[in-house]
Write a protein that holds these residues in place. Structure first.
Motif, PDB file in Angstrom:
ATOM      1  N   HIS A 174       0.834  -1.204   0.000  1.00 45.83           N
ATOM      2  CA  HIS A 174       0.000   0.000   0.000  1.00 45.83           C
ATOM      3  C   HIS A 174       0.863   1.247   0.000  1.00 45.83           C
ATOM      4  CE1 HIS A 174      -3.269  -2.688   0.888  1.00 45.83           C
ATOM      5  NE2 HIS A 174      -2.709  -3.084   2.014  1.00 45.83           N
ATOM      6  N   LEU A 175       0.329   2.292  -0.598  1.00 47.83           N
ATOM      7  CA  LEU A 175       1.007   3.587  -0.519  1.00 47.83           C
ATOM      8  C   LEU A 175       1.208   3.983   0.941  1.00 47.83           C
ATOM      9  CD1 LEU A 175       1.993   6.305  -1.697  1.00 47.83           C
ATOM     10  CD2 LEU A 175      -0.388   7.060  -1.706  1.00 47.83           C
ATOM     11  N   LEU A 176       0.192   3.719   1.785  1.00 42.59           N
ATOM     12  CA  LEU A 176       0.259   4.145   3.182  1.00 42.59           C
ATOM     13  C   LEU A 176       0.809   3.054   4.108  1.00 42.59           C
ATOM     14  CD1 LEU A 176      -3.167   6.043   3.391  1.00 42.59           C
ATOM     15  CD2 LEU A 176      -0.904   6.988   2.935  1.00 42.59           C
ATOM     16  N   ASP A 177       1.270   1.959   3.527  1.00 39.49           N
ATOM     17  CA  ASP A 177       1.921   0.893   4.311  1.00 39.49           C
ATOM     18  C   ASP A 177       2.880   0.158   3.374  1.00 39.49           C
ATOM     19  OD1 ASP A 177       2.756  -1.112   5.930  1.00 39.49           O
ATOM     20  OD2 ASP A 177       0.818  -2.143   6.062  1.00 39.49           O
ATOM     21  N   GLN A 178       4.114   0.638   3.367  1.00 38.03           N
ATOM     22  CA  GLN A 178       5.074   0.139   2.377  1.00 38.03           C
ATOM     23  C   GLN A 178       6.007  -0.935   2.959  1.00 38.03           C
ATOM     24  OE1 GLN A 178       6.939   3.500   0.434  1.00 38.03           O
ATOM     25  NE2 GLN A 178       5.017   4.623   0.400  1.00 38.03           N
ATOM     26  N   ALA A 179       5.636  -1.483   4.128  1.00 42.83           N
ATOM     27  CA  ALA A 179       6.546  -2.408   4.830  1.00 42.83           C
ATOM     28  C   ALA A 179       6.895  -3.639   3.996  1.00 42.83           C
ATOM     29  CB  ALA A 179       5.908  -2.832   6.152  1.00 42.83           C
ATOM     30  N   ARG A 180       5.964  -4.085   3.164  1.00 41.47           N
ATOM     31  CA  ARG A 180       6.216  -5.319   2.408  1.00 41.47           C
ATOM     32  C   ARG A 180       6.751  -5.070   1.000  1.00 41.47           C
ATOM     33  NH1 ARG A 180       1.875  -5.296   5.037  1.00 41.47           N
ATOM     34  NH2 ARG A 180       1.645  -6.583   6.901  1.00 41.47           N
ATOM     35  N   LEU A 181       7.002  -3.830   0.688  1.00 41.78           N
ATOM     36  CA  LEU A 181       7.523  -3.513  -0.646  1.00 41.78           C
ATOM     37  C   LEU A 181       8.848  -4.229  -0.943  1.00 41.78           C
ATOM     38  CD1 LEU A 181       6.175  -1.940  -2.830  1.00 41.78           C
ATOM     39  CD2 LEU A 181       7.359   0.109  -2.066  1.00 41.78           C
ATOM     40  N   PRO A 182       9.788  -4.320   0.028  1.00 43.76           N
ATOM     41  CA  PRO A 182      11.023  -5.073  -0.262  1.00 43.76           C
ATOM     42  C   PRO A 182      10.745  -6.538  -0.619  1.00 43.76           C
ATOM     43  CG  PRO A 182      11.278  -3.749   1.737  1.00 43.76           C
ATOM     44  CD  PRO A 182       9.834  -3.674   1.363  1.00 43.76           C
ATOM     45  N   LEU A 183       9.697  -7.124  -0.019  1.00 43.78           N
ATOM     46  CA  LEU A 183       9.348  -8.508  -0.354  1.00 43.78           C
ATOM     47  C   LEU A 183       8.835  -8.600  -1.780  1.00 43.78           C
ATOM     48  CD1 LEU A 183       7.501  -9.470   2.946  1.00 43.78           C
ATOM     49  CD2 LEU A 183       9.685 -10.403   2.146  1.00 43.78           C
ATOM     50  N   ALA A 184       8.043  -7.601  -2.164  1.00 42.95           N
ATOM     51  CA  ALA A 184       7.532  -7.579  -3.539  1.00 42.95           C
ATOM     52  C   ALA A 184       8.688  -7.492  -4.525  1.00 42.95           C
ATOM     53  CB  ALA A 184       6.579  -6.397  -3.716  1.00 42.95           C
ATOM     54  N   LYS A 185       9.659  -6.651  -4.208  1.00 42.65           N
ATOM     55  CA  LYS A 185      10.825  -6.482  -5.100  1.00 42.65           C
ATOM     56  C   LYS A 185      11.608  -7.796  -5.172  1.00 42.65           C
ATOM     57  CE  LYS A 185      10.493  -1.929  -5.879  1.00 42.65           C
ATOM     58  NZ  LYS A 185      10.933  -0.762  -5.158  1.00 42.65           N
ATOM     59  N   GLN A 186      11.760  -8.448  -4.020  1.00 41.56           N
ATOM     60  CA  GLN A 186      12.482  -9.724  -3.983  1.00 41.56           C
ATOM     61  C   GLN A 186      11.758 -10.755  -4.863  1.00 41.56           C
ATOM     62  OE1 GLN A 186      13.140 -11.302  -0.021  1.00 41.56           O
ATOM     63  NE2 GLN A 186      14.023 -13.198  -0.804  1.00 41.56           N
ATOM     64  N   ALA A 187      10.446 -10.803  -4.744  1.00 46.34           N
ATOM     65  CA  ALA A 187       9.669 -11.765  -5.534  1.00 46.34           C
ATOM     66  C   ALA A 187       9.772 -11.438  -7.030  1.00 46.34           C
ATOM     67  CB  ALA A 187       8.208 -11.747  -5.078  1.00 46.34           C
ATOM     68  N   LEU A 188       9.664 -10.162  -7.369  1.00 51.53           N
ATOM     69  CA  LEU A 188       9.770  -9.767  -8.786  1.00 51.53           C
ATOM     70  C   LEU A 188      11.157 -10.137  -9.329  1.00 51.53           C
ATOM     71  CD1 LEU A 188       8.036  -6.268  -8.569  1.00 51.53           C
ATOM     72  CD2 LEU A 188       7.180  -8.230  -9.874  1.00 51.53           C
ATOM     73  N   ASN A 189      12.197  -9.875  -8.532  1.00 53.44           N
ATOM     74  CA  ASN A 189      13.561 -10.203  -8.972  1.00 53.44           C
ATOM     75  C   ASN A 189      13.758 -11.700  -9.161  1.00 53.44           C
ATOM     76  OD1 ASN A 189      14.362  -7.556  -9.042  1.00 53.44           O
ATOM     77  ND2 ASN A 189      15.175  -7.556  -6.952  1.00 53.44           N
ATOM     78  N   ALA A 190      12.948 -12.489  -8.419  1.00 54.43           N
ATOM     79  CA  ALA A 190      13.038 -13.951  -8.553  1.00 54.43           C
ATOM     80  C   ALA A 190      12.169 -14.458  -9.710  1.00 54.43           C
ATOM     81  CB  ALA A 190      12.621 -14.606  -7.245  1.00 54.43           C
ATOM     82  N   GLY A 191      11.556 -13.526 -10.449  1.00 51.87           N
ATOM     83  CA  GLY A 191      10.743 -13.921 -11.608  1.00 51.87           C
ATOM     84  C   GLY A 191       9.308 -14.247 -11.264  1.00 51.87           C
ATOM     85  N   MET A 192       8.889 -13.947 -10.026  1.00 51.22           N
ATOM     86  CA  MET A 192       7.498 -14.213  -9.641  1.00 51.22           C
ATOM     87  C   MET A 192       6.579 -13.070 -10.087  1.00 51.22           C
ATOM     88  SD  MET A 192       8.174 -15.585  -5.741  1.00 51.22           S
ATOM     89  CE  MET A 192       6.456 -15.833  -5.290  1.00 51.22           C
ATOM     90  N   GLY A 193       5.305 -13.386 -10.257  1.00 52.81           N
ATOM     91  CA  GLY A 193       4.303 -12.344 -10.433  1.00 52.81           C
ATOM     92  C   GLY A 193       3.920 -11.833  -9.052  1.00 52.81           C
ATOM     93  N   VAL A 194       3.630 -10.546  -8.952  1.00 54.07           N
ATOM     94  CA  VAL A 194       3.239  -9.974  -7.654  1.00 54.07           C
ATOM     95  C   VAL A 194       1.931  -9.200  -7.809  1.00 54.07           C
ATOM     96  CG1 VAL A 194       3.860  -8.379  -5.797  1.00 54.07           C
ATOM     97  CG2 VAL A 194       5.621  -9.811  -6.841  1.00 54.07           C
TER      98      VAL A 194
END
Ligand code: SF4
Ligand code: SF4
Length: 378
Positions: A174-194
Motif C-alpha cells: 500500500h502507498l500508506l503501508d510500504q513495509a512489504r515492498l522489499p518482499l515484492a521487489k524480492q519476488a519480482l527479482n526472482a521472476g514471480m508475479g506480484v
C-alpha cells in the motif's frame, strides 16, 4: 489502445488491474455487470476463491454468457482461484474439482494457497499434504502455476518466496503501508508475479478518503496516487474489488499507467508525506520494528501505524475498522490490541525515536476501540 500487460510468473501475462470478485456476490447479474466492465477496462485477470461465497458460481455463469456474446479478452481470461491451507489431500482434490466445475473450465491458470499466514501453512504447502495436492494439480494439468496470498509476518513471506515453490504471490502493498515492498521487489527479482491485495480498501479505504487526505494529495486523488505509486514500483497487477461497473472507471483510466511517477505525482506524494509528518510531530512512529518483541505480544508497530494514519491523515473510519478487527479475524490479522500493554518499559530503550510507547498505545486504544461491524471479506 491495447492495455499494457505484465509478466506473471510462468503463466500468461496479466493486465495492470485484476478484478477481485468478493464484492459481486449479490446476484449473477451483478457479477455479469462487473466482469463485462472489467473487459471494457482492459482487464484480463480475474481473482476468485471458494471462500467468497457464490463468487465462483456467478463468475462461471458470467463467463459463459460473455463468451456467447464474444466478449473475451485477447488470449482469453486469466483466472486465479485459491484454496485454504491445512486441508487434507482428498478434500483439496475435491475442492479444486468443484472450483473448475463452478467456473465451467477444465483448467485454471493460477492456484494460490489462500492465506499462507502461519509457519504451519508453509509446512503444509511445502512438505505435507498441501505439497502433494499442488503437485497433483500440476501433473493433472488442472492448473498452470502455484502461488500464495499472505497476511503473515515479513519473515514468513520471505521464506515462502525463497522456497522457490511459488511462481506468484499476493501481498498487502500500500502507498500508506510500504513495509512489504522489499518482499515484492524480492519476488519480482526472482521472476514471480506480484499482485497487490486491495490497495484501495485495505490500503486506507482510499475509495472514500478523508477530506484531509484529499487536500494533502491535491491535485491527484488519493486512490489514483496509490495505484500509480504501486504500478511505478513495478508491481505486476493490483486488485480492484468491484461491486458495480463504475468501480472500474479508474482501472480503465490507468490501464497503461505503469511508467515512473511524473513530477506532479512526486510533488503530490511529497506533500502528503510532509503534511502527515507535520501533524504527527515528535510522536510519529518510524515503523522500524526495533521495539518488538513485546513480552505481552503487543504488535506495537502495527498499532502505531494506525495511529500515524489517524493523526497524520485523519483516516478515522479506516483505522477504527482495522483496530476493532484485532482479535476477531484469526490468523488473518493481529490478535492482541494495545490494552494488553502492561507498561513494563522493555520496549522504551529500543525505540530510536524515543517514543513514549505505552502512553501512545493507551491513547490509540482510547481513540480506536469499540464494536466491530466489518466482515473479513466483502
Ligand atoms: S511497555 Fe507495553 S508495549 Fe512496551 S514491551 Fe512492555 S508491555 Fe510491551
Ligand atoms: S521502535 Fe519506535 S519508531 Fe520503531 S516501530 Fe517501534 S515505536 Fe515505532
Amino acid at each position: 489502445m491495447k492495455a499494457v500487460h505484465s509478466p506473471f510468473g510462468i503463466g500468461p501475462s496479466v493486465s495492470l488491474f485484476t478484478l477481485g470478485t468478493m464484492r459481486a456476490v449479490r446476484s449473477p447479474e451483478q457479477m455479469y455487470e462487473v466482469v463485462k466492465a472489467a473487459y471494457l477496462a482492459g482487464i484480463n485477470h480475474i481473482e476468485t476463491a471458494p471462500a467468497y461465497g457464490s463468487a465462483e458460481n456467478f463468475l462461471g455463469e458470467a463467463l459463459k454468457q460473455l463468451d456467447s456474446q464474444r466478449i473475451t479478452p485477447d488470449g482469453g481470461w486469466v483466472i486465479t482461484s485459491k484454496l485454504l491451507p491445512g486441508i487434507s489431500l482428498s478434500k483439496g482434490k475435491k475442492q479444486l474439482k468443484e472450483i473448475l466445475s463452478k467456473l465451467g473450465l477444465k483448467k485454471i491458470n493460477n492456484l494460490a494457497v489462500h492465506g499462507l499466514n502461519l509457519q504451519e501453512h508453509l509446512n503444509w504447502a511445502l512438505n505435507e499434504e498441501g505439497a502433494e495436492l499442488l503437485q497433483w494439480a500440476e501433473e493433472n494439468n488442472l492448473i498452470e502455476q502455484v502461488g500464495f496470498s499472505s497476511h503473515g509476518k515479513f519473515s514468513l513471506i520471505q521464506k515462502a518466496i525463497e522456497s522457490n515453490r511459488f511462481q506468484f504471490c499476493s501481498l498487502h502493498l500500500h502507498l500508506l503501508d510500504q513495509a512489504r515492498l522489499p518482499l515484492a521487489k524480492q519476488a519480482l527479482n526472482a521472476g514471480m508475479g506480484v499482485m497487490a491485495i486491495s490497495p484501495a480498501d485495505k490500503g486506507g479505504q482510499l475509495q472514500n478518503p478523508s477530506q484531509t487526505l484529499i487536500e494533502d494529495c491535491f491535485p491527484i486523488a488519493p486512490l489514483e496516487l496509490a495505484y500509480r505509486f504501486l504500478l511505478s514500483q513495478g508491481i505486476s497487477t493490483l486488485t480492484v474489488g468491484a461491486s458495480k461497473a463504475k468501480d472500474l472507471e479508474i482501472a480503465k483510466k490507468l490501464a497503461n499507467a505503469n511508467s515512473l511517477l511524473n513530477e506532479l505525482e512526486i510533488s503530490s506524494l511529497n506533500k502528503m508525506q510532509r503534511e502527515s509528518s507535520r501533524r504527527l510531530g515528535l510522536y510519529k512512529c518510524g515503523q522500524c520494528s526495533q521495539c518488538i518483541p513485546c513480552p505481552k505480544k503487543v504488535p506495537i508497530p502495527e498499532i502505531l501505524r494506525l495511529r500515524n494514519l489517524l493523526i497524520g491523515s485523519q483516516l478515522e473510519v479506516f483505522t477504527k475498522e482495522r483496530y476493532r478487527l484485532i482479535g476477531k479475524a484469526g490468523h488473518w490479522w493481529e490478535t492482541v490490541d494495545a490494552s494488553a500493554c502492561e507498561n513494563c518499559g522493555d520496549c522504551l530503550p529500543r525505540c530510536p525515536n524515543k517514543l513514549e510507547i505505552p502512553a501512545l498505545l493507551k491513547e490509540t486504544h482510547q481513540k480506536l476501540s469499540g464494536e466491530s461491524k466489518r466482515r473479513l471479506w466483502g
